[in-house]
Design a protein around this motif. Structure first.
Motif, PDB file in Angstrom:
ATOM      1  N   TRP A  89      13.663   5.939   8.531  1.00 59.17           N
ATOM      2  CA  TRP A  89      14.199   7.172   9.104  1.00 59.17           C
ATOM      3  C   TRP A  89      13.133   8.258   9.175  1.00 59.17           C
ATOM      4  O   TRP A  89      13.169   9.116  10.076  1.00 59.17           O
ATOM      5  N   PHE A 109      12.129  10.217  12.712  1.00 51.96           N
ATOM      6  CA  PHE A 109      12.290  11.662  12.829  1.00 51.96           C
ATOM      7  C   PHE A 109      11.002  12.424  12.505  1.00 51.96           C
ATOM      8  O   PHE A 109      11.056  13.643  12.305  1.00 51.96           O
ATOM      9  N   GLY A 130       7.678  10.757  15.930  1.00 49.43           N
ATOM     10  CA  GLY A 130       9.012  10.172  15.871  1.00 49.43           C
ATOM     11  C   GLY A 130       9.694  10.111  17.229  1.00 49.43           C
ATOM     12  O   GLY A 130       9.632  11.072  18.011  1.00 49.43           O
ATOM     13  N   VAL A 174      13.018   9.815  17.813  1.00 50.23           N
ATOM     14  CA  VAL A 174      14.219  10.655  17.827  1.00 50.23           C
ATOM     15  C   VAL A 174      13.842  12.127  17.868  1.00 50.23           C
ATOM     16  O   VAL A 174      14.460  12.922  18.606  1.00 50.23           O
ATOM     17  N   SER A 175      12.830  12.522  17.095  1.00 50.25           N
ATOM     18  CA  SER A 175      12.416  13.928  17.107  1.00 50.25           C
ATOM     19  C   SER A 175      11.880  14.335  18.475  1.00 50.25           C
ATOM     20  O   SER A 175      12.056  15.488  18.904  1.00 50.25           O
ATOM     21  N   TRP A 206      12.914  19.823  16.183  1.00 50.19           N
ATOM     22  CA  TRP A 206      13.125  19.159  14.898  1.00 50.19           C
ATOM     23  C   TRP A 206      11.862  19.174  14.049  1.00 50.19           C
ATOM     24  O   TRP A 206      10.779  18.796  14.504  1.00 50.19           O
ATOM     25  N   HIS A 226      11.667  18.439   9.852  1.00 50.44           N
ATOM     26  CA  HIS A 226      12.248  18.395   8.514  1.00 50.44           C
ATOM     27  C   HIS A 226      11.253  18.818   7.436  1.00 50.44           C
ATOM     28  O   HIS A 226      11.643  19.025   6.282  1.00 50.44           O
ATOM     29  N   HIS A 265      17.292  20.462   8.390  1.00 45.41           N
ATOM     30  CA  HIS A 265      16.844  19.213   9.006  1.00 45.41           C
ATOM     31  C   HIS A 265      16.529  18.171   7.924  1.00 45.41           C
ATOM     32  O   HIS A 265      16.851  16.981   8.091  1.00 45.41           O
ATOM     33  N   LEU A 296      18.385  14.591   7.426  1.00 49.37           N
ATOM     34  CA  LEU A 296      17.630  13.336   7.451  1.00 49.37           C
ATOM     35  C   LEU A 296      17.979  12.443   6.272  1.00 49.37           C
ATOM     36  O   LEU A 296      18.280  11.248   6.445  1.00 49.37           O
TER      37      LEU A 296
END
Length: 293
Positions: free
Chosen positions: A125, A129, A134, A136-137, A147, A149, A155, A159
């Motif tokens: 993950w 991210f 990443g 997804v990010s 995004w 984190h 964030h 996560l």
């Protein structure tokens, strides 16, 4: 009539229980006693000198604002992990129970995440991210959600919660699936003949009959959120940004193995053990009353 097992020799039950009692004593009672003893002592970083300080470690612990803040972080994290994990796994189990063609394929795919170690789940993950690479990010940024984190505590919490839920969802799915298959289909068919819709059949028949399974998974998921998510948090956020994802079990590790405060870390482990035991007793004392066996 209820059948009872009768042993001819009084020593035979203890002999049968001996392996389990030995495992519990070595891996639970002995470490718990050691933690309780060390929580009343102060040691140097190398364990060469020990000083008896009584309850001083606990006094310093509850005077630390960072430690008190970790209680709130742990409560939020545990509620999100246990709640979302149970709801999503129940939804997947209900959907998989209705699949007729290739049902085994769907169930196998849903079980696979349970074979992944917590640290590996955290790394997976983290890569998806990661703010710079990443996948997804990247899509979140394209959608107008910057995004990161590493800087945003919300964030980071999102996560680790998603990673923890994904890791545990297969375990919950297995038990919910077994519980659904144990429900007599004649009850559901009778309710359908009486005119009850799918939603009403679920809340009046299926879910009450799943209450023993749900109660068991509730206890297991709370214990999981308190202890077994350490690897996910250590791999994904290291308790950051700052200490915003540092739950109690991670703080025990950080203070004991990085800050080298062995006495304070032992005191934290005693407090954590007391909290988990109390929550388990409360669940069995009050929540179990609503379970329909």
């Amino acid at each position: 009539m209820e059948k009872r097992v009768q042993f001819k020799a009084s020593w035979l039950p203890w002999l049968l229980l001996a392996p389990q009692l030995l495992v519990i004593s070595v891996f639970f009672f002995w470490p718990a006693a050691q933690a309780l003893l060390q929580s009343l002592q102060r040691q140097d970083a190398f364990g060469l000198s020990t000083e008896w300080v009584g309850l001083e470690n606990f006094q310093q612990l509850f005077a630390d604002p960072g430690y008190l803040a970790s209680f709130k972080t742990t409560a939020i994290f545990s509620l999100l992990v246990a709640g979302n994990g149970l709801v999503l796994s129940l939804l997947l189990a209900v959907m998989a129970d209705r699949v007729v063609k290739r049902a085994g394929v769907y169930r196998t795919l849903l079980i696979w995440p349970y074979a992944v170690a917590p640290a590996i789940a955290g790394v997976l993950w983290l890569f998806m991210f990661a703010p710079s690479i990443g996948v997804v990010s990247y899509w979140l940024t394209q959608m107008g959600i910057p995004w990161n984190h590493l800087l945003n505590s919300d964030h980071a919490m999102t996560l680790v919660v998603m990673a923890a839920v994904w890791k545990q969802i297969s375990y919950n799915f297995l038990f919910f699936m077994a519980g659904l298959q144990a429900i007599p289909k004649s009850l559901i068919e009778a309710a359908a003949i009486d005119g009850a819709g799918p939603w009403r059949r679920f809340w009046t028949i299926i879910f009450p009959l799943l209450s023993p399974t749900t109660f068991f998974l509730l206890v297991i998921n709370i214990v999981y959120a308190f202890f077994d998510t350490f690897g996910i948090i250590d791999a994904a956020t290291h308790g950051g940004p700052g200490k915003d994802t540092s739950i109690l079990v991670y703080k025990v590790y950080y203070d004991g193995f990085k800050a080298m405060d062995l006495g304070g870390s032992a005191a934290q482990s005693v407090v954590l053990m007391f909290i988990v035991i109390t929550l388990t007793v409360v669940q069995f004392r009050y929540v179990e009353k609503k379970v329909q066996y």
